[in-house]
Motif scaffolding. Sequence first.
Motif, PDB file in Angstrom:
ATOM      1  N   TYR A  33       0.823  -1.221   0.000  1.00  0.00           N
ATOM      2  CA  TYR A  33       0.000   0.000   0.000  1.00  0.00           C
ATOM      3  C   TYR A  33       0.857   1.271   0.000  1.00  0.00           C
ATOM      4  N   GLY A  34       2.099   1.135  -0.459  1.00  0.00           N
ATOM      5  CA  GLY A  34       2.933   2.321  -0.657  1.00  0.00           C
ATOM      6  C   GLY A  34       3.723   2.759   0.570  1.00  0.00           C
ATOM      7  N   LYS A  35       3.673   1.961   1.653  1.00  0.00           N
ATOM      8  CA  LYS A  35       4.465   2.313   2.847  1.00  0.00           C
ATOM      9  C   LYS A  35       5.885   1.773   2.690  1.00  0.00           C
ATOM     10  N   ALA A  36       6.793   2.298   3.543  1.00  0.00           N
ATOM     11  CA  ALA A  36       8.182   1.826   3.496  1.00  0.00           C
ATOM     12  C   ALA A  36       8.290   0.437   4.128  1.00  0.00           C
ATOM     13  N   ALA A  37       9.266  -0.311   3.663  1.00  0.00           N
ATOM     14  CA  ALA A  37       9.611  -1.583   4.308  1.00  0.00           C
ATOM     15  C   ALA A  37      11.127  -1.656   4.416  1.00  0.00           C
ATOM     16  N   VAL A  38      11.586  -2.393   5.414  1.00  0.00           N
ATOM     17  CA  VAL A  38      13.029  -2.606   5.588  1.00  0.00           C
ATOM     18  C   VAL A  38      13.279  -4.109   5.536  1.00  0.00           C
ATOM     19  N   ALA A  39      14.216  -4.493   4.670  1.00  0.00           N
ATOM     20  CA  ALA A  39      14.510  -5.925   4.523  1.00  0.00           C
ATOM     21  C   ALA A  39      16.015  -6.110   4.412  1.00  0.00           C
ATOM     22  N   GLY A  40      16.454  -7.325   4.687  1.00  0.00           N
ATOM     23  CA  GLY A  40      17.881  -7.612   4.576  1.00  0.00           C
ATOM     24  C   GLY A  40      18.093  -8.958   3.909  1.00  0.00           C
ATOM     25  N   SER A  41      19.283  -9.135   3.317  1.00  0.00           N
ATOM     26  CA  SER A  41      19.579 -10.396   2.633  1.00  0.00           C
ATOM     27  C   SER A  41      20.051 -11.433   3.641  1.00  0.00           C
ATOM     28  N   GLY A 202      22.682  -6.659   1.588  1.00  0.00           N
ATOM     29  CA  GLY A 202      22.723  -5.725   2.718  1.00  0.00           C
ATOM     30  C   GLY A 202      21.328  -5.488   3.280  1.00  0.00           C
ATOM     31  N   PHE A 203      21.098  -4.249   3.740  1.00  0.00           N
ATOM     32  CA  PHE A 203      19.769  -3.843   4.218  1.00  0.00           C
ATOM     33  C   PHE A 203      19.226  -2.779   3.288  1.00  0.00           C
ATOM     34  N   LEU A 204      17.956  -2.863   2.980  1.00  0.00           N
ATOM     35  CA  LEU A 204      17.344  -1.885   2.089  1.00  0.00           C
ATOM     36  C   LEU A 204      16.073  -1.342   2.695  1.00  0.00           C
ATOM     37  N   ALA A 205      15.857  -0.055   2.445  1.00  0.00           N
ATOM     38  CA  ALA A 205      14.516   0.493   2.673  1.00  0.00           C
ATOM     39  C   ALA A 205      13.888   0.590   1.299  1.00  0.00           C
ATOM     40  N   TYR A 206      12.639   0.241   1.243  1.00  0.00           N
ATOM     41  CA  TYR A 206      11.996   0.150  -0.058  1.00  0.00           C
ATOM     42  C   TYR A 206      10.592   0.720   0.012  1.00  0.00           C
ATOM     43  N   THR A 207      10.251   1.538  -0.966  1.00  0.00           N
ATOM     44  CA  THR A 207       8.878   2.007  -1.120  1.00  0.00           C
ATOM     45  C   THR A 207       8.480   1.713  -2.549  1.00  0.00           C
ATOM     46  N   ARG A 208       7.302   1.157  -2.709  1.00  0.00           N
ATOM     47  CA  ARG A 208       6.845   0.754  -4.037  1.00  0.00           C
ATOM     48  C   ARG A 208       6.991   1.905  -5.044  1.00  0.00           C
ATOM     49  N   GLY A 209       7.543   1.596  -6.211  1.00  0.00           N
ATOM     50  CA  GLY A 209       7.629   2.618  -7.254  1.00  0.00           C
ATOM     51  C   GLY A 209       8.875   3.486  -7.162  1.00  0.00           C
ATOM     52  N   SER A 210       9.665   3.400  -6.055  1.00  0.00           N
ATOM     53  CA  SER A 210      10.919   4.169  -6.023  1.00  0.00           C
ATOM     54  C   SER A 210      12.088   3.201  -5.929  1.00  0.00           C
TER      55      SER A 210
END
Length: 416
Positions: A33-41, A202-210
């Motif tokens: 829904y367009g919010k940020a997420a933080v994920a890591g490998s 690594g670690f990423l912050a991700y927002t849909r579309g960016s």
Amino acid sequence: MLAAPSNPIPQWPPFVASAPGKAILFGEHAVVYGKAAVAGSLSMRAYALVTPRTDGLMRLCLPDIDIDTTLGALPSAAAIASLAHPGDVATLLSAALLPQEGPGRTAMLTFAYLAGALLPASVRQSGLTLCVRSLVPVGAGLGSSAAFSVSLAAALLRLGGRVSAADSAEERQLVDQWAFRGEQVAHGTPSGIDNAVATHGGFLAYTRGSSPRQLGAAHPTRVVICDTRVPKSTRALVAGVRALRDQHPAAIDSIMDAIGALAEDAAQRFADPSAERLEDHLRGAVALNHALLAALGVSHPALERMRVISAAHKMPAKLTGAGGGGCALALVPQAGAASEVAAVCAELAAEGFACYPTVVGGAGIECAARVGAESVAAWVERVAGGGCEDLADAFAALSADALAELAPPVLRKLIH
Ligand SMILES: Nc1ncnc2c1ncn2[C@@H]1O[C@H](COP(=O)(O)OP(=O)(O)OP(=O)(O)O)[C@@H](O)[C@H]1O
Ligand SMILES: C[C@@](O)(CCO)CC(=O)[O-]
């Protein structure tokens, strides 16, 4: 549409493309829904061995999901380009070739889409064998499908001469773009976070579309990943959350906002040079994020049981991925003793759960025709015990411990 294949490698030695699984630390579901997420490998990875043939056949050897098959003609790049959605690739293939449903069907469709789009004419004519082995459990919420798509996209782009080691920003971006299309074949409307992590590591912050944002100094984080072995469907869980939101839009949007705020806050704190302060913050935020996910209806009794056990060992936990079963991650204190990790794993195993003590925040995609000083072919032959008629068969039979030796050296140092 991305550019057509160009500059194919005329003769090529066997090589391996490998990509990690992922754990979402914050933001699953809300990311849709367009919010940020933080994920890591993760240190668990998929390894795609590609070997040349001369008979024009495309052999697809996927021992983890019991597929060993030979595809005839692939769809043309033009036919792939004309599809409205990558998931429509099934319309270009003979139904008799494909399993009706299941992981084999999805994997074959992903391969047909990416190989049809990316393989140059010379490799189509001579043929290839692709054998994928993965230490990422399939369908558990740890991004096995993205690890598969990313390693596949990198391997096929390398065969088209558009990627070499996949270690530059440009090459990674290309791998990520194509892997996303592979994920669309498998998942319909994925957010793109899984393939971004599997590509960049690594670690990423991700927002849909960016574009994904690589985070801070990224202290590698010790976790126990726990697979409840309860099967789940990401597609069904995402659809369930959508149905809940249709019923209670304001309430569900508030939950999405709260999850997004936790992810944004964590993303900022990853830049903190103090590993202790970061750890303190993450321990509280993980528990809070899980409670919000449970309110979305995506927890499961097995996940709750896991949380009780790990909390008793002072390891706060949350579901990771789509939920509904699948996996949870527990944060291990950086100063935690190996015996404490072993104790929590033993208790979780007694519940029938699979446990993986691991590290989040390792390397992303890698492509190489050498393992240390050896060629990939020599390495596989040596580790398999020599005398292999067929390299892919030898690779298919390697133990998990042997495969882990293929992990990037930086990662091996972290694991051991
Ligand atoms: N080792 C593998 N060999 C071949 N195909 C694989 C392998 N691992 C994953 N796949 C492909 O990925 C699909 C699994 O995707 P699914 O979304 O169900 O699981 P996941 O990616 O592990 O979970 P999540 O998307 O929630 O993180 C399989 O159906 C198959 O197509
Ligand atoms: C549940 C979800 O947020 C994560 C699945 O790993 C779905 C997605 O982002 O595509």
